[in-house]
Scaffold this active site. Sequence first.
Site, mmCIF file in Angstrom:
data_model
loop_
_atom_site.group_PDB
_atom_site.id
_atom_site.type_symbol
_atom_site.label_atom_id
_atom_site.label_comp_id
_atom_site.label_asym_id
_atom_site.label_seq_id
_atom_site.Cartn_x
_atom_site.Cartn_y
_atom_site.Cartn_z
ATOM 1 N N ALA A 71 7.886 12.613 36.097
ATOM 2 C CA ALA A 71 7.508 11.562 37.036
ATOM 3 C C ALA A 71 7.121 12.233 38.357
ATOM 4 O O ALA A 71 7.559 13.351 38.653
ATOM 5 C CB ALA A 71 8.678 10.615 37.226
ATOM 6 N N GLY A 116 9.893 12.927 32.593
ATOM 7 C CA GLY A 116 9.089 11.851 32.024
ATOM 8 C C GLY A 116 8.095 12.344 30.977
ATOM 9 O O GLY A 116 7.671 11.565 30.118
ATOM 10 N N GLU A 119 10.019 12.573 27.849
ATOM 11 C CA GLU A 119 10.310 11.175 27.459
ATOM 12 C C GLU A 119 9.070 10.502 26.852
ATOM 13 O O GLU A 119 9.181 9.727 25.902
ATOM 14 C CB GLU A 119 10.824 10.404 28.686
ATOM 15 N N GLU A 139 16.194 16.411 35.394
ATOM 16 C CA GLU A 139 16.458 15.427 36.452
ATOM 17 C C GLU A 139 17.722 15.690 37.257
ATOM 18 O O GLU A 139 17.745 15.445 38.474
ATOM 19 C CB GLU A 139 16.526 14.010 35.861
#
Length: 265
Positions: A71, A116, A119, A139
């Site tokens: 992200a 992300g 993911e 993260e």
Amino acid sequence: MNMKADVQFENLKYRKEGHIGILTLSRPKSLNALNAKLLNELGDAVDMINSDASVHVLIITGDGKAFVAGADIPEMKDYNSEEGREWGELGSSVFKKVELMKIPTIAAVNGFALGGGCELAMSCDIRIASDNAKFGQPEVGLGITPGYSGCVRLPRLIGQAKAKELIFTGDYISASEAERLGLVNKVVSSDELMNVAIELAGKIASKAQIAVRYSKLAINKGIETDINTAIVFENQIFALCFATEDQKEGMNAFVEKRSPHFKTK
Ligand code: CAA
């Protein structure tokens, strides 16, 4: 229904090769980091591809040296808790859309698949990685948990113990380690990556598509539910196949010793 050919995205490239759709995330200067614009475009692209009956398999890949490096950190760094919640919901809901696509999806992981990015790859059905790819959920090193369903999908794919180790340490793993853990299906050289992904997509696209899609549904629903309900569900899906022209064609072709010609009917 056919997808409009004139749709333009700022951060995505889309092309078709026969029955295969190829969607490339393209913010290479930021290693394809997922900002709100890119996430919204990805959701819109999934909706459009879903409505294009000619696409039988979707490949998702990244432009440049990354699949997706996570992200977008500058975009989220000053969020308060409520904005963080919305940000997490945006990514998770777009990735859920990817997971729920009726057609099979293949992540062609061409480099970093972090946060992300890992993911997104996990929301696809199959992952093929180039040998220079790196996977990880870094993260906790940024003061957050994985936010786009990494805590949910990673343990389901590789088991709790390894998922916890990767998430608690934030360590990156190589493509070969990801293959060993069952996170990726296959590792190939960078040069071969797209050819291998397209070849695999082509093999899937040559089969009876209703049966392929029902199989995906039975697997996804079966994993989410108890075993007895899952078996009943599979039986209903299996029965429905006998209402398709493709089932008659597939079995008649076998009996007549010829290749089947499937029509997705
Ligand atoms: N967000 C925004 N920009 C990013 C980014 C990210 N996640 N990752 C890389 N970039 C940008 C860099 O800031 C850099 O931009 P500038 O040239 O303007 O400085 C550009 O992409 C190239 O990156 P690097 O110079 O850092 O490239 P590198 O090859 O030296 O390192 C890397 C590559 C190891 C992937 C490193 O970029 C990195 O550590 N990136 C962050 C990885 C990360 O922590 N991802 C998780 C994000 S949080 C998340 O995803 C939460 C969630 O679950 C929803």
